[in-house]
Design a protein around this motif. Structure first.
Motif, mmCIF file in Angstrom:
data_model
loop_
_atom_site.group_PDB
_atom_site.id
_atom_site.type_symbol
_atom_site.label_atom_id
_atom_site.label_comp_id
_atom_site.label_asym_id
_atom_site.label_seq_id
_atom_site.Cartn_x
_atom_site.Cartn_y
_atom_site.Cartn_z
ATOM 1 N N UNK A 235 0.833 -1.210 0.000
ATOM 2 C CA UNK A 235 0.000 0.000 0.000
ATOM 3 C C UNK A 235 0.863 1.253 0.000
ATOM 4 N N UNK A 236 1.896 1.279 0.848
ATOM 5 C CA UNK A 236 2.788 2.447 0.872
ATOM 6 C C UNK A 236 3.446 2.642 -0.487
ATOM 7 N N UNK A 237 3.850 1.541 -1.111
ATOM 8 C CA UNK A 237 4.486 1.605 -2.431
ATOM 9 C C UNK A 237 3.523 2.171 -3.472
ATOM 10 N N UNK A 238 2.320 1.593 -3.547
ATOM 11 C CA UNK A 238 1.369 2.021 -4.579
ATOM 12 C C UNK A 238 0.869 3.435 -4.320
ATOM 13 N N UNK A 239 0.646 3.763 -3.043
ATOM 14 C CA UNK A 239 0.180 5.112 -2.713
ATOM 15 C C UNK A 239 1.233 6.165 -3.044
ATOM 16 N N UNK A 240 2.528 5.819 -2.905
ATOM 17 C CA UNK A 240 3.542 6.806 -3.237
ATOM 18 C C UNK A 240 3.471 7.174 -4.722
ATOM 19 N N UNK A 241 3.135 6.216 -5.551
ATOM 20 C CA UNK A 241 2.942 6.511 -6.971
ATOM 21 C C UNK A 241 1.865 7.569 -7.151
ATOM 22 N N UNK B 140 0.719 9.630 -4.810
ATOM 23 C CA UNK B 140 1.130 10.861 -4.127
ATOM 24 C C UNK B 140 1.894 11.777 -5.079
ATOM 25 N N UNK B 141 2.869 11.220 -5.775
ATOM 26 C CA UNK B 141 3.675 12.051 -6.659
ATOM 27 C C UNK B 141 2.884 12.516 -7.884
ATOM 28 N N UNK B 142 1.866 11.754 -8.283
ATOM 29 C CA UNK B 142 0.985 12.248 -9.347
ATOM 30 C C UNK B 142 0.233 13.485 -8.866
ATOM 31 N N UNK B 143 -0.236 13.457 -7.619
ATOM 32 C CA UNK B 143 -0.931 14.624 -7.062
ATOM 33 C C UNK B 143 0.003 15.818 -6.945
ATOM 34 N N UNK C 133 5.349 0.536 -10.204
ATOM 35 C CA UNK C 133 6.776 0.860 -10.116
ATOM 36 C C UNK C 133 7.204 1.790 -11.239
ATOM 37 N N UNK C 134 6.723 1.508 -12.436
ATOM 38 C CA UNK C 134 7.075 2.351 -13.585
ATOM 39 C C UNK C 134 6.526 3.760 -13.417
ATOM 40 N N UNK C 135 5.289 3.857 -12.990
ATOM 41 C CA UNK C 135 4.674 5.172 -12.848
ATOM 42 C C UNK C 135 5.211 5.945 -11.654
ATOM 43 N N UNK C 136 5.683 5.253 -10.618
ATOM 44 C CA UNK C 136 6.307 5.952 -9.499
ATOM 45 C C UNK C 136 7.490 6.777 -9.996
ATOM 46 N N UNK C 137 8.333 6.160 -10.810
ATOM 47 C CA UNK C 137 9.505 6.863 -11.333
ATOM 48 C C UNK C 137 9.099 8.094 -12.122
ATOM 49 N N UNK C 138 8.220 7.914 -13.070
ATOM 50 C CA UNK C 138 7.898 9.015 -13.964
ATOM 51 C C UNK C 138 7.027 10.078 -13.296
#
Length: 285
Positions: free
Chosen positions: A43-49, A51-54, A110-115
């Motif tokens: 959850x922390x991993x997916x939510x960080x993705x 978060x950075x989109x926001x 994972x891919x979207x977290x980076x970008x």
């Protein structure tokens, strides 16, 4: 994935991410789990993705400070409430295509977290407040990376545990410190102490722990004096080459990591347990 957002929309949206917005337009983002160091569960991993989109969609901020909570920048990788790792990840418990699709979903995050991090269009100051043993690519994508004197970097969740280091580690470390140093760090599980990380060029400053956030705010307030478009376009200028590097190799690395997942220790059974604990400290700083 970024869309137009405002601070009030995401301020209280995420359990593991705390936000403050200063009068100068500085967004302070602090990672945590129940007020302590962030534990990397799914959850922390997916939510960080998300978060950075926001954050990337918020055009009213001028600078981002990104940091952790407590003694560590992050704590251990995915753990159950009793403190033990799961016997098998959820996607390996699913038969046939269900498991494949779940694994693909994790690679998608994972891919979207980076970008999404790279889509943040304001200068990003990372304040690594202690040991960072997983997903170090996130703070290292900051424009200014500060580290506390007790911090260290290590990629514990990939090659040392029987996985291909494909979710960004193979890109960021080679990009920052060079191919020889990068692959050495990833293959050996080396713990790169703060001072050595400074010498390698991975961080910009090393500070006593109690001075870290004060220095981050000092830098952020100085940056925030510039016009918003200057800040945004400068960030875009600095992330361009990094975007190219990730675009070239992130999908390649994720594909190889995903293919080899079933050999992942302790879940896959193709690797014997290590003769040292994940947080053992065999490397001198």
């Amino acid at each position: 994935m970024a869309k137009r957002t405002r601070f009030a929309e995401y301020e209280n949206r995420y359990a593991n991410y705390r936000f403050e917005l200063s009068e100068e337009g500085i967004l302070f983002m602090q990672c945590h789990t129940n007020g302590k160091s962030l534990v990397w569960d799914w959850k922390a991993h997916d939510d960080m993705t998300d978060v950075f989109a926001d954050i990337a969609g918020d055009r009213e901020i001028k600078v981002l400070i990104h940091t952790g909570t407590g003694e560590n920048y992050n704590a251990d990788w995915g753990r159950l409430p009793d403190g033990n790792p799961p016997e098998r990840p959820v996607y390996q418990l699913m038969p046939d295509e269900r498991g494949l699709n779940k694994l693909d979903e994790k690679a998608w995050y994972s891919r979207n977290l980076i970008f999404n991090v790279l889509d943040v269009d304001v200068p990003m100051i990372s304040a690594v407040n202690g040991p960072c043993n997983i997903h170090s690519e996130v703070p290292l994508m900051g424009d200014i990376v500060l580290a506390s004197d007790d911090a260290w970097f290590q990629d514990v969740s990939h090659f040392p545990r029987g996985q291909v280091p494909g979710d960004g580690q193979h890109v960021i470390w080679n990009f920052l410190v060079g191919h020889n140093r990068g692959r050495y760090l990833l293959l050996t599980g080396k713990k790169l102490g703060a001072q050595e990380a400074l010498e390698w060029g991975a961080v910009a400053e090393v500070l006593p722990k109690e001075q870290l956030l004060d220095r981050a705010w000092e830098l952020a307030r100085e940056l925030a004096k510039r016009p918003p478009l200057v800040l945004r376009y400068t960030r875009q200028l600095f992330t361009q080459e990094l975007k190219r590097a990730f675009l070239n190799e992130l999908g390649h690395g994720l594909a190889r990591e995903t293919y080899a997942q079933r050999a992942f220790f302790p879940f896959g059974g193709d690797m014997e347990p290590l003769d040292r604990a994940w947080d053992d400290r065999p490397w001198s700083d």
